[in-house]
Motif scaffolding. Structure first.
Motif, PDB file in Angstrom:
ATOM      1  N   UNK A   1       0.829  -1.213   0.000  1.00  0.00           N
ATOM      2  CA  UNK A   1       0.000   0.000   0.000  1.00  0.00           C
ATOM      3  C   UNK A   1       0.862   1.260   0.000  1.00  0.00           C
ATOM      4  N   UNK A   2       1.858   1.273  -0.935  1.00  0.00           N
ATOM      5  CA  UNK A   2       2.717   2.442  -1.066  1.00  0.00           C
ATOM      6  C   UNK A   2       3.282   2.513  -2.478  1.00  0.00           C
ATOM      7  N   UNK A   3       3.770   3.681  -2.840  1.00  0.00           N
ATOM      8  CA  UNK A   3       4.404   3.870  -4.142  1.00  0.00           C
ATOM      9  C   UNK A   3       5.823   3.322  -4.097  1.00  0.00           C
ATOM     10  N   UNK A   4       6.270   2.835  -5.239  1.00  0.00           N
ATOM     11  CA  UNK A   4       7.674   2.436  -5.356  1.00  0.00           C
ATOM     12  C   UNK A   4       8.172   2.762  -6.760  1.00  0.00           C
ATOM     13  N   UNK A   5       9.386   3.245  -6.819  1.00  0.00           N
ATOM     14  CA  UNK A   5      10.017   3.585  -8.075  1.00  0.00           C
ATOM     15  C   UNK A   5      10.942   2.436  -8.439  1.00  0.00           C
ATOM     16  N   UNK A   6      10.700   1.833  -9.591  1.00  0.00           N
ATOM     17  CA  UNK A   6      11.488   0.686 -10.015  1.00  0.00           C
ATOM     18  C   UNK A   6      12.966   1.055 -10.036  1.00  0.00           C
ATOM     19  N   UNK A   7      13.756   0.315  -9.274  1.00  0.00           N
ATOM     20  CA  UNK A   7      15.196   0.506  -9.247  1.00  0.00           C
ATOM     21  C   UNK A   7      15.719   1.298  -8.069  1.00  0.00           C
ATOM     22  N   UNK A   8      14.849   1.935  -7.290  1.00  0.00           N
ATOM     23  CA  UNK A   8      15.341   2.732  -6.163  1.00  0.00           C
ATOM     24  C   UNK A   8      16.114   1.900  -5.145  1.00  0.00           C
ATOM     25  N   UNK A   9      15.703   0.671  -4.911  1.00  0.00           N
ATOM     26  CA  UNK A   9      16.434  -0.168  -3.959  1.00  0.00           C
ATOM     27  C   UNK A   9      17.325  -1.194  -4.654  1.00  0.00           C
ATOM     28  N   UNK A  10      16.923  -1.672  -5.816  1.00  0.00           N
ATOM     29  CA  UNK A  10      17.680  -2.732  -6.505  1.00  0.00           C
ATOM     30  C   UNK A  10      18.728  -2.202  -7.474  1.00  0.00           C
ATOM     31  N   UNK A  11      18.536  -0.973  -7.928  1.00  0.00           N
ATOM     32  CA  UNK A  11      19.397  -0.457  -8.980  1.00  0.00           C
ATOM     33  C   UNK A  11      18.946  -0.863 -10.371  1.00  0.00           C
ATOM     34  N   UNK A  12      17.890  -1.653 -10.466  1.00  0.00           N
ATOM     35  CA  UNK A  12      17.353  -2.133 -11.739  1.00  0.00           C
ATOM     36  C   UNK A  12      16.323  -1.136 -12.262  1.00  0.00           C
ATOM     37  N   UNK A  13      16.826  -0.055 -12.775  1.00  0.00           N
ATOM     38  CA  UNK A  13      16.033   1.113 -13.142  1.00  0.00           C
ATOM     39  C   UNK A  13      15.294   0.908 -14.466  1.00  0.00           C
ATOM     40  N   UNK A  14      14.094   1.461 -14.543  1.00  0.00           N
ATOM     41  CA  UNK A  14      13.340   1.532 -15.792  1.00  0.00           C
ATOM     42  C   UNK A  14      13.254   3.003 -16.199  1.00  0.00           C
TER      43      UNK A  14
END
Length: 131
Positions: A61-74
């Motif tokens: 139940x929150x927003x997440x930006x792909x790659x912010x924690x993994x480094x696997x950015x889109x």
């Protein structure tokens, strides 16, 4: 949170009962389907304005930006609605794995059907000999 999504775009969207749209991430240069995530109006707004894919996590139940924690950015190359305005296609330049399992895509591991070169296609009903 009040979304700042363009009202003309927001008016066109056909959302699920919980206010979400499926968002398909596709590699822009190869056409490879990478993953499916969920966006609400705010996630779509953030995706359109930041150039990075933002999704809504149904479990957290929150927003997440792909790659912010993994480094696997889109990195977003284009965003399109389907003909019914109930699905978003985001063409991206994917860095690293798209799937949370570490796989390149979320669709590599559990293939239900392969092309003819992989052998006969399983049938769900008996073949009609007259056809």
């Amino acid at each position: 949170m009040t979304s700042t999504l363009d009202p003309e775009i927001a008016a066109r969207l056909k959302r699920s009962a919980d206010g979400l749209l499926p968002a398909i991430a596709q590699q822009y240069d190869t056409g490879e389907v990478l993953m499916l995530g969920w966006m609400d109006d705010e996630a779509l707004h953030r995706t359109l304005t930041t150039g990075r894919c933002t999704y809504w996590s149904r479990s957290r139940q929150e927003y997440w930006v792909k790659g912010d924690t993994s480094g696997h950015v889109q990195r977003v190359k284009s965003v399109a609605l389907d003909c019914d305005a109930d699905t978003v296609l985001v063409k991206v330049d994917q860095t690293g794995a798209a799937c949370h399992t570490g796989a390149r895509t979320c669709f590599d591991e559990d293939v239900l059907l392969k092309d003819d070169s992989a052998g006969p296609v399983p049938q769900t009903r008996p073949a009609d000999p007259d056809q």
